[in-house]
Write a protein that holds these residues in place. Structure first.
Motif, PDB file in Angstrom:
ATOM      1  N   PRO A 236     -12.694  33.392  65.001  1.00 66.09           N
ATOM      2  CA  PRO A 236     -11.250  33.267  65.181  1.00 66.09           C
ATOM      3  C   PRO A 236     -10.726  33.940  66.452  1.00 66.09           C
ATOM      4  CG  PRO A 236     -11.735  33.860  62.919  1.00 66.09           C
ATOM      5  CD  PRO A 236     -13.026  33.932  63.681  1.00 66.09           C
ATOM      6  N   ASP A 237     -11.391  35.010  66.896  1.00 61.43           N
ATOM      7  CA  ASP A 237     -10.927  35.694  68.110  1.00 61.43           C
ATOM      8  C   ASP A 237     -11.533  35.101  69.374  1.00 61.43           C
ATOM      9  OD1 ASP A 237     -13.532  36.519  67.835  1.00 61.43           O
ATOM     10  OD2 ASP A 237     -13.102  38.664  68.000  1.00 61.43           O
ATOM     11  N   GLY A 238     -12.344  34.041  69.261  1.00 58.42           N
ATOM     12  CA  GLY A 238     -12.937  33.383  70.406  1.00 58.42           C
ATOM     13  C   GLY A 238     -14.344  33.843  70.728  1.00 58.42           C
TER      14      GLY A 238
ATOM     15  N   VAL B  68      -9.653  29.141  61.028  1.00 61.49           N
ATOM     16  CA  VAL B  68      -8.412  29.585  61.659  1.00 61.49           C
ATOM     17  C   VAL B  68      -8.577  29.791  63.165  1.00 61.49           C
ATOM     18  CG1 VAL B  68      -7.481  30.613  59.557  1.00 61.49           C
ATOM     19  CG2 VAL B  68      -8.884  32.000  61.082  1.00 61.49           C
ATOM     20  N   THR B  69      -9.704  29.329  63.723  1.00 64.05           N
ATOM     21  CA  THR B  69      -9.924  29.456  65.161  1.00 64.05           C
ATOM     22  C   THR B  69      -8.941  28.572  65.901  1.00 64.05           C
ATOM     23  OG1 THR B  69     -12.266  29.875  64.812  1.00 64.05           O
ATOM     24  CG2 THR B  69     -11.616  29.181  67.005  1.00 64.05           C
ATOM     25  N   ALA B  70      -8.283  29.133  66.901  1.00 63.90           N
ATOM     26  CA  ALA B  70      -7.312  28.371  67.684  1.00 63.90           C
ATOM     27  C   ALA B  70      -8.026  27.344  68.556  1.00 63.90           C
ATOM     28  CB  ALA B  70      -6.493  29.314  68.563  1.00 63.90           C
ATOM     29  N   VAL B  71      -7.378  26.249  68.795  1.00 62.72           N
ATOM     30  CA  VAL B  71      -7.946  25.175  69.598  1.00 62.72           C
ATOM     31  C   VAL B  71      -8.249  25.658  71.019  1.00 62.72           C
ATOM     32  CG1 VAL B  71      -7.442  22.890  70.556  1.00 62.72           C
ATOM     33  CG2 VAL B  71      -6.822  23.407  68.226  1.00 62.72           C
ATOM     34  N   ARG B  72      -7.486  26.624  71.492  1.00 65.68           N
ATOM     35  CA  ARG B  72      -7.706  27.129  72.856  1.00 65.68           C
ATOM     36  C   ARG B  72      -9.079  27.782  73.018  1.00 65.68           C
ATOM     37  NH1 ARG B  72      -4.362  31.332  70.792  1.00 65.68           N
ATOM     38  NH2 ARG B  72      -5.358  33.353  71.054  1.00 65.68           N
ATOM     39  N   HIS B  73      -9.736  28.136  71.905  1.00 68.21           N
ATOM     40  CA  HIS B  73     -11.090  28.689  71.968  1.00 68.21           C
ATOM     41  C   HIS B  73     -12.156  27.586  71.869  1.00 68.21           C
ATOM     42  CE1 HIS B  73      -9.440  32.661  71.773  1.00 68.21           C
ATOM     43  NE2 HIS B  73      -8.995  32.515  70.549  1.00 68.21           N
TER      44      HIS B  73
END
Length: 134
Positions: free
Chosen positions: A65-67, A104-109
């Protein structure tokens, strides 16, 4: 005694009927109109396949989740991970690459990793998803 005659009433304007017609037209066009942007060509979205086992072998890229990134269970920095993937794809271009992101990983990662795989001309890239348990 002085009596005054009431002033003659003015005829009511028919503006109310016009307002009703405008609101009916507004409602009609809102119901039949499309409010989303349409593509100038036919777009068929991909179909998800559930219940099928993924083929064995290949590489698995995990995204936290934090990339944070990991390759086959080993945490690596972005440059190290992409270097190893590129080396593997150069030796065996048919290698399957799985991209497994946390829910919950953001798409930006995720997108930069997929873009880098595309730049490496990876042939088989699978984005792993799990069905919602609810």
């Amino acid at each position: 005694m002085k009596l005054t005659r009431p002033l003659p009433r003015q005829r009511p304007e028919t503006l109310i009927a016009l307002i009703d017609v405008v609101f009916f037209l507004l409602a009609f066009f809102m119901l039949i109109g499309r409010l989303d942007a349409t593509a100038p060509f036919e777009v068929t979205p991909p179909l998800a396949v559930s219940g099928a086992d993924l083929p064995g072998g290949g590489l698995t890229i995990s995204i936290a989740p934090d990339g944070a990134l990991a390759l086959d269970g080993v945490a690596l920095g972005r440059d190290d991970l992409l270097g190893r993937v590129e080396g593997t794809l150069a030796a065996r271009p048919e290698t399957l690459v799985r991209v497994n992101g946390d829910g919950v990983t953001a798409v930006r990662h995720v997108l930069p990793v997929v873009s880098a795989l595309e730049a490496m001309d990876a042939r088989d890239v699978v984005i792993v998803v799990s069905p919602n348990p609810q």
